[in-house]
Design an enzyme around this catalytic site. Structure first.
Site, PDB file in Angstrom:
ATOM      1  N   GLU A  56     -33.099   5.106 -13.672  1.00 54.93           N
ATOM      2  CA  GLU A  56     -32.977   4.300 -12.463  1.00 54.93           C
ATOM      3  C   GLU A  56     -34.214   4.565 -11.611  1.00 54.93           C
ATOM      4  OE1 GLU A  56     -29.392   5.246 -10.396  1.00 54.93           O
ATOM      5  OE2 GLU A  56     -28.084   4.604 -12.019  1.00 54.93           O
ATOM      6  N   ASP A  67     -27.680   6.138   0.745  1.00 48.27           N
ATOM      7  CA  ASP A  67     -28.466   7.279   0.295  1.00 48.27           C
ATOM      8  C   ASP A  67     -28.406   8.434   1.279  1.00 48.27           C
ATOM      9  OD1 ASP A  67     -29.463   5.960  -2.027  1.00 48.27           O
ATOM     10  OD2 ASP A  67     -30.791   4.796  -0.736  1.00 48.27           O
TER      11      ASP A  67
END
Length: 275
Positions: A56, A67
């Site tokens: 990724e 995040d």
């Protein structure tokens, strides 16, 4: 029961190989261009050469929502060094000169794709060698925006499911998902503490009743020991924050690349030996 589409793509081929080998895969995440373009490319190649089964690659964005601090900081370092979408796609092209087999998934948010133009982005991504997309802020209700067009370009659209995805919501989440399902094992941000493996195993088992799509488990997995335990029941284990920390904690860019390679090798060995 929902099945994967795009069965000829790299992602489906890789998960078929993993199934044949009776092992889980290792999915690794880094942010593109962290801490700069050249080092970021070296880091990407290090993942490919050190045992990552799927990569990724984060598309740096100024306002991430899912995040944690580690990946937020990696994204900011990349943006400060001048990373943009064209450079990210260039990194994919450079990787493909060395590695035609490892599936690569771009992960991030819709804004940079929208600004570039969906069709322009998808055409260039497919040409560069991108295999999948994870766009965390586009729910299934907006599949016509990007998910359906991506699949027309042969790019898998990978959806996230969480512990709060109930039985009513799950079929909608699975409807156009292809490649694999990313199961977010905790309700916090990336890098947060992981729940008990027993709890996650039960949740993954419940999802399997609805789909035969491979399930990758992430969020909070940092060590080979944690990866090994998850690899006993998941189709793949996702590690991100621990790898981006390698960049942040390194005294030099080269040391960061070596730390990423070393951690990837140890995670790969743990995942391969889990069953």
């Amino acid at each position: 029961m929902t099945s994967t589409t795009n069965t000829q793509g790299r992602i489906s081929r890789r998960f078929a190989e993993l199934k044949q080998q009776n092992r889980a895969g290792l999915v690794t995440f880094i942010s593109a261009g962290d801490p700069d373009y050249d080092t970021g490319l070296n880091n990407l190649i290090a993942l490919s050469e050190s045992g990552a089964d799927v990569i990724e690659l984060g598309m740096p964005f100024t306002d991430p929502m899912a995040d944690g601090s580690s990946i937020q900081k990696s994204s900011l370092r990349a943006l400060t060094a001048g990373q943009n979408m064209q450079k990210t796609l260039r990194m994919v092209r450079e990787l493909r000169k060395k590695d035609q087999d490892t599936p690569l998934v771009l992960m991030g948010y819709y804004n940079p794709i929208y600004c570039m133009g969906v069709e322009t982005f998808l055409a260039q991504a497919a040409e560069a060698g991108v295999d999948g997309l994870i766009v965390v802020d586009l729910p299934p209700e907006h599949d016509d925006e990007l998910c359906v067009p991506a699949q027309k370009h042969g790019i898998n659209f990978i959806r996230l499911a969480t512990p709060t995805t109930d039985a009513k919501r799950l079929p909608l989440v699975l409807e156009n998902t292809s490649g694999f399902l990313y199961y977010v094992s905790s309700t916090g941000v990336t890098g947060a503490a992981a729940p008990t493996p027993e709890k996650v195993e039960g949740e993954v088992s419940a999802i399997r009743a609805h789909t035969d799509i491979p399930i990758a488990v992430g969020f909070g997995i940092r060590t080979p020991e944690q990866a090994e335990r998850i690899a006993q029941f998941a189709d793949a284990v996702v590690v991100g924050s621990a790898l981006t920390d390698c960049v942040e904690n390194a005294a030099t860019p080269a040391q960061g690349t070596e730390a990423i390679a070393e951690l990837t090798r140890s995670l790969s060995a743990a995942v391969r030996g889990a069953r």
